[in-house]
Motif scaffolding. Structure first.
Motif, PDB file in Angstrom:
ATOM      1  N   ALA A   1       7.214  -3.308  12.934  1.00 49.53           N
ATOM      2  CA  ALA A   1       8.188  -2.238  13.120  1.00 49.53           C
ATOM      3  C   ALA A   1       8.196  -1.370  11.863  1.00 49.53           C
ATOM      4  O   ALA A   1       8.446  -1.860  10.763  1.00 49.53           O
ATOM      5  N   LEU A   2       7.902  -0.104  12.025  1.00 48.92           N
ATOM      6  CA  LEU A   2       7.899   0.806  10.892  1.00 48.92           C
ATOM      7  C   LEU A   2       9.284   1.395  10.648  1.00 48.92           C
ATOM      8  O   LEU A   2       9.583   1.833   9.553  1.00 48.92           O
ATOM      9  N   GLY A   3      10.105   1.396  11.655  1.00 47.95           N
ATOM     10  CA  GLY A   3      11.479   1.869  11.485  1.00 47.95           C
ATOM     11  C   GLY A   3      11.569   3.371  11.342  1.00 47.95           C
ATOM     12  O   GLY A   3      10.611   4.115  11.524  1.00 47.95           O
TER      13      GLY A   3
ATOM     14  N   LEU B   1      10.604  -1.370   7.413  1.00 47.31           N
ATOM     15  CA  LEU B   1       9.307  -1.950   7.732  1.00 47.31           C
ATOM     16  C   LEU B   1       9.416  -3.465   7.785  1.00 47.31           C
ATOM     17  O   LEU B   1       9.984  -4.095   6.899  1.00 47.31           O
ATOM     18  N   GLY B   2       8.896  -4.047   8.835  1.00 41.87           N
ATOM     19  CA  GLY B   2       8.918  -5.498   8.968  1.00 41.87           C
ATOM     20  C   GLY B   2       8.317  -5.925  10.287  1.00 41.87           C
ATOM     21  O   GLY B   2       7.850  -5.102  11.078  1.00 41.87           O
TER      22      GLY B   2
ATOM     23  N   ALA C   1       0.827  -1.205   0.000  1.00 44.11           N
ATOM     24  CA  ALA C   1       0.000   0.000   0.000  1.00 44.11           C
ATOM     25  C   ALA C   1       0.864   1.258   0.000  1.00 44.11           C
ATOM     26  O   ALA C   1       0.561   2.226  -0.698  1.00 44.11           O
ATOM     27  N   LEU C   2       1.921   1.238   0.774  1.00 41.97           N
ATOM     28  CA  LEU C   2       2.841   2.381   0.776  1.00 41.97           C
ATOM     29  C   LEU C   2       3.507   2.540  -0.576  1.00 41.97           C
ATOM     30  O   LEU C   2       3.611   3.653  -1.104  1.00 41.97           O
ATOM     31  N   ALA C   3       3.938   1.433  -1.162  1.00 40.90           N
ATOM     32  CA  ALA C   3       4.592   1.484  -2.479  1.00 40.90           C
ATOM     33  C   ALA C   3       3.644   2.037  -3.546  1.00 40.90           C
ATOM     34  O   ALA C   3       4.068   2.786  -4.437  1.00 40.90           O
ATOM     35  N   ALA C   4       2.355   1.710  -3.444  1.00 36.46           N
ATOM     36  CA  ALA C   4       1.372   2.225  -4.396  1.00 36.46           C
ATOM     37  C   ALA C   4       1.240   3.742  -4.304  1.00 36.46           C
ATOM     38  O   ALA C   4       0.771   4.385  -5.237  1.00 36.46           O
TER      39      ALA C   4
END
Length: 76
Positions: free
Chosen positions: A54-56, A37-38, A26-29
């Motif tokens: 974790a958004l980092g 992120l992971g 969704a972020l990449a879109a």
């Protein structure tokens, strides 16, 4: 000693991985990449009911893109 590696929590961990990947897509879109992120790795260390993603860290340019995307989505 019981083997806790294969508990009912296995599905929970799969769900958090799927959620992290859906968020990444969704972020990449929206042209946004959060390299860190992971899945929060301590979630795999025990039987927690709540796994975390974790958004980092991100730089200010990425934070601005994320803010703009969220504001645009909220306005719809």
């Amino acid at each position: 000693m019981p083997d806790h590696r294969h508990t009912g929590n296995d599905r929970h961990h799969d769900d958090v991985d799927d959620c992290a990947e859906a968020l990444r897509a969704a972020l990449a879109a929206n042209g946004i990449t959060l390299p860190s992120l992971g899945t929060d790795l301590p979630a795999y260390a025990g039987n927690y009911r709540l796994s975390l993603i974790a958004l980092g860290n991100c730089n200010t340019a990425t934070a601005r893109k994320l803010t703009a995307a969220l504001r645009k989505a909220a306005a719809q």
